[in-house]
Design a protein around this motif. Structure first.
Motif, PDB file in Angstrom:
ATOM      1  N   GLU A  56     -31.712  29.733 -38.519  1.00  0.00           N
ATOM      2  CA  GLU A  56     -31.821  28.984 -39.865  1.00  0.00           C
ATOM      3  C   GLU A  56     -33.163  29.879 -40.740  1.00  0.00           C
ATOM      4  OE1 GLU A  56     -30.204  27.013 -42.754  1.00  0.00           O
ATOM      5  OE2 GLU A  56     -28.891  27.894 -41.279  1.00  0.00           O
ATOM      6  N   GLY A  57     -33.357  31.304 -40.449  1.00  0.00           N
ATOM      7  CA  GLY A  57     -34.769  32.276 -40.629  1.00  0.00           C
ATOM      8  C   GLY A  57     -35.712  31.659 -39.893  1.00  0.00           C
ATOM      9  N   ALA A  58     -35.802  30.435 -38.706  1.00  0.00           N
ATOM     10  CA  ALA A  58     -36.605  30.561 -37.778  1.00  0.00           C
ATOM     11  C   ALA A  58     -36.667  31.496 -36.633  1.00  0.00           C
ATOM     12  CB  ALA A  58     -37.352  29.230 -37.972  1.00  0.00           C
ATOM     13  N   VAL A  59     -37.812  30.440 -36.115  1.00  0.00           N
ATOM     14  CA  VAL A  59     -37.315  30.763 -34.501  1.00  0.00           C
ATOM     15  C   VAL A  59     -37.245  30.027 -32.968  1.00  0.00           C
ATOM     16  CG1 VAL A  59     -38.065  32.441 -32.236  1.00  0.00           C
ATOM     17  CG2 VAL A  59     -37.368  33.555 -34.692  1.00  0.00           C
ATOM     18  N   VAL A  60     -36.546  29.706 -32.606  1.00  0.00           N
ATOM     19  CA  VAL A  60     -36.491  27.970 -31.038  1.00  0.00           C
ATOM     20  C   VAL A  60     -36.814  28.610 -29.764  1.00  0.00           C
ATOM     21  CG1 VAL A  60     -36.139  26.476 -32.795  1.00  0.00           C
ATOM     22  CG2 VAL A  60     -34.673  27.695 -31.600  1.00  0.00           C
ATOM     23  N   ALA A  61     -37.557  27.909 -29.260  1.00  0.00           N
ATOM     24  CA  ALA A  61     -37.390  28.033 -28.090  1.00  0.00           C
ATOM     25  C   ALA A  61     -36.649  27.297 -26.506  1.00  0.00           C
ATOM     26  CB  ALA A  61     -38.948  28.147 -27.943  1.00  0.00           C
ATOM     27  N   VAL A  62     -35.292  27.434 -26.281  1.00  0.00           N
ATOM     28  CA  VAL A  62     -34.547  27.184 -25.971  1.00  0.00           C
ATOM     29  C   VAL A  62     -34.514  26.989 -23.906  1.00  0.00           C
ATOM     30  CG1 VAL A  62     -31.794  26.534 -25.427  1.00  0.00           C
ATOM     31  CG2 VAL A  62     -33.090  27.861 -27.517  1.00  0.00           C
ATOM     32  N   LYS A  63     -35.061  25.767 -23.399  1.00  0.00           N
ATOM     33  CA  LYS A  63     -35.249  25.956 -21.893  1.00  0.00           C
ATOM     34  C   LYS A  63     -34.325  24.867 -21.660  1.00  0.00           C
ATOM     35  CE  LYS A  63     -38.750  23.025 -20.416  1.00  0.00           C
ATOM     36  NZ  LYS A  63     -39.774  22.666 -19.747  1.00  0.00           N
ATOM     37  N   GLU A  64     -33.492  25.805 -20.220  1.00  0.00           N
ATOM     38  CA  GLU A  64     -32.523  24.363 -19.757  1.00  0.00           C
ATOM     39  C   GLU A  64     -33.433  23.666 -18.469  1.00  0.00           C
ATOM     40  OE1 GLU A  64     -28.410  27.215 -19.534  1.00  0.00           O
ATOM     41  OE2 GLU A  64     -29.802  27.424 -17.854  1.00  0.00           O
ATOM     42  N   THR A  65     -33.112  22.455 -18.779  1.00  0.00           N
ATOM     43  CA  THR A  65     -33.635  21.059 -17.498  1.00  0.00           C
ATOM     44  C   THR A  65     -32.690  20.778 -17.503  1.00  0.00           C
ATOM     45  OG1 THR A  65     -35.779  19.858 -16.975  1.00  0.00           O
ATOM     46  CG2 THR A  65     -34.812  20.223 -19.633  1.00  0.00           C
ATOM     47  N   THR A  66     -33.001  19.465 -16.669  1.00  0.00           N
ATOM     48  CA  THR A  66     -32.679  18.128 -16.540  1.00  0.00           C
ATOM     49  C   THR A  66     -32.037  17.605 -17.912  1.00  0.00           C
ATOM     50  OG1 THR A  66     -33.774  17.064 -15.498  1.00  0.00           O
ATOM     51  CG2 THR A  66     -32.421  18.209 -13.773  1.00  0.00           C
ATOM     52  N   GLU A  67     -31.769  16.697 -17.742  1.00  0.00           N
ATOM     53  CA  GLU A  67     -31.528  15.428 -19.119  1.00  0.00           C
ATOM     54  C   GLU A  67     -32.627  14.579 -19.197  1.00  0.00           C
ATOM     55  OE1 GLU A  67     -29.149  12.196 -21.866  1.00  0.00           O
ATOM     56  OE2 GLU A  67     -27.481  13.676 -19.875  1.00  0.00           O
ATOM     57  N   SER A  68     -32.903  13.911 -18.255  1.00  0.00           N
ATOM     58  CA  SER A  68     -33.994  12.876 -17.875  1.00  0.00           C
ATOM     59  C   SER A  68     -35.844  14.353 -18.869  1.00  0.00           C
ATOM     60  CB  SER A  68     -34.006  12.956 -16.933  1.00  0.00           C
ATOM     61  OG  SER A  68     -34.577  13.563 -16.062  1.00  0.00           O
ATOM     62  N   SER A  69     -35.763  14.824 -17.973  1.00  0.00           N
ATOM     63  CA  SER A  69     -36.435  15.919 -18.137  1.00  0.00           C
ATOM     64  C   SER A  69     -36.646  16.247 -19.468  1.00  0.00           C
ATOM     65  CB  SER A  69     -36.617  17.299 -17.427  1.00  0.00           C
ATOM     66  OG  SER A  69     -36.960  16.651 -15.748  1.00  0.00           O
TER      67      SER A  69
END
Length: 425
Positions: A56-69
């Motif tokens: 939506e016009g911005a930039v996000v960082a996406v990090k894969e990890t465990t659900e609890s973390s």
């Protein structure tokens, strides 16, 4: 692609943010996301798969990890945000991901990208001047102090977990990875010392890695540079946590405290004076600045175009004027009031026979310095009017005339007026 049912999105954002989040290709492993969804920004080193994506016009960082973390870090970043600690903004946790074959995919933590920020490899791989490198190191030390004052034990202090931002002349470091962090009411000395040791070891190792790849100048000593962070941290921690209470007639001690911070290489972004039963206490907000920052800030606030050191001193007086007289005002309104009530009366009080000695901004700068020395020597806050009278009698008459170089009206050549030698400093 549209993700399969069962996607679990936790977010504090708006409905638009949520709708935009759903449109991302969550059924594809992050490492395989198409270029159309990604933003071409420099990434730091990470033990996880991390990608930048358009949202939506911005930039996000996406990090894969465990659900609890992911959930733990999301909540921790939200708490740090409420404490006004420099860190990335948490956007969402996306769990329940599955690929087209029905295989589960890792949960992701989504944070908003900090505009104009760079990971350390992008910053340190440039041919930085040594004073710039020092300011960046000071910014990291300041971040660690701010985190510790908020009760945050980092547990993995490193350049890799930090973003550096240069904005309007200021250098700032921001926490990126809070995965190993813990938030407490306050930290013990042992917890702080453990973070410092981690900083020393990790930063030295990261700089050695850069040197081995030829990405940093050869004369940078990794071990000595990592020690600079520790040294800056200890000096700043002591200056910010040492007792600072004072009686109404001792405001000159505020100036003394700020001078000590300046001598450590830190400036003061703002400060507050809080009334207590025994008098008042000082709360400082330090920062690391680039040359020219004060000149630009004063010009924006008052229209005064002066030199850097003059601007630094005048800004300090504006901040004090606001804190003492008009704490409810924003800085622009307070600066305008200071211009009318303080600066202009001082400029108008200069006798005609002394008006060519110094420009008004330098007179104001020297007057404030003179008042501070009087206050320090007399252990009391000397009023500005009293300091001005002393300054006009004992200081200004002995300054050399800076209006002595004039433009000849007919020859347009510079003519230097001859002055008696005793008029020079």
């Amino acid at each position: 692609m549209t993700p399969r049912s069962g996607l679990d999105i936790t977010t504090s954002g708006t409905a638009v943010d949520t709708a935009a989040l759903i449109s991302l290709p969550w059924d594809v492993p992050l490492a395989e996301w198409p270029d159309s969804a990604l933003a071409a920004l420099p990434r730091g080193l990470s033990r996880h798969v991390v990608r930048f994506a358009h949202l939506e016009g911005a930039v996000v960082a996406v990090k894969e990890t465990t659900e609890s973390s992911a959930r733990r870090e999301y909540q921790l970043l939200r708490r740090l945000e409420r404490l006004d600690v420099p860190c990335v903004e948490p956007v969402a946790v996306v769990a329940g991901r599955i690929d087209p074959d029905g295989e589960p995919l890792p949960t992701v933590l989504v944070t908003r990208h900090l505009r104009f920020s760079l990971p350390y490899r992008a910053v340190f791989s440039r041919r930085l001047h040594r004073d710039t490198l020092t300011r960046l190191i000071d910014a990291l030390a300041l971040l660690l102090v701010e985190l510790h004052l908020a009760g945050f034990y980092w547990g993995d202090v490193s350049l890799s977990n930090t973003l550096f931002r240069r904005d309007a002349g200021a250098f700032a470091a921001y926490l990126v990875d809070a995965e190993t962090g813990e938030l407490h009411p306050s930290l013990s000395r042992g917890q702080r010392e453990h973070d410092l040791e981690l900083a020393r070891v990790n930063v030295a190792g990261e700089l050695m890695d850069l040197m081995s790849g030829g990405l940093v100048e050869g004369d940078v000593d990794p071990v000595a540079t990592s020690q600079l962070i520790i040294d800056a941290y200890r000096r700043l921690w002591e200056e910010l946590t040492a007792d600072m209470s004072f009686r109404p007639g001792e405001r000159w001690r505020v100036e003394e405290r700020i001078r000590r911070l300046n001598s450590l290489g830190f400036d003061v972004e703002e400060y507050a004076i809080r009334t207590t039963r025994g008098g008042s206490e000082l709360v400082l907000q330090p920062k690391v600045v680039d040359p020219g920052h004060h000149q630009r800030r004063l010009l924006g606030l008052t229209g005064l175009d002066v030199q850097e050191n003059q601007a630094r001193r005048l800004l300090r007086d504006i901040d004090e004027y606001r804190a003492v007289n008009h704490p409810e005002m924003d800085e622009h309104e307070a600066a305008n009031r200071w211009l009318i009530e303080v600066f202009e009366p001082v400029a108008q009080s200069i006798p005609a026979n002394l008006s060519g000695k110094l420009e008004p901004a330098e007179v104001m700068h020297q007057l404030l310095e003179h008042r501070w020395y009087l206050s320090e020597n007399q252990s009391r806050s000397v009023p500005l009017d009293e300091a001005l009278e002393s300054y006009l009698q004992t200081v200004l008459p002995h300054r050399r005339d800076e209006d002595a170089v004039v433009l000849h009206p007919t020859t347009t050549m510079l003519k230097v007026l001859e002055l008696p030698s005793e008029n020079y400093d």
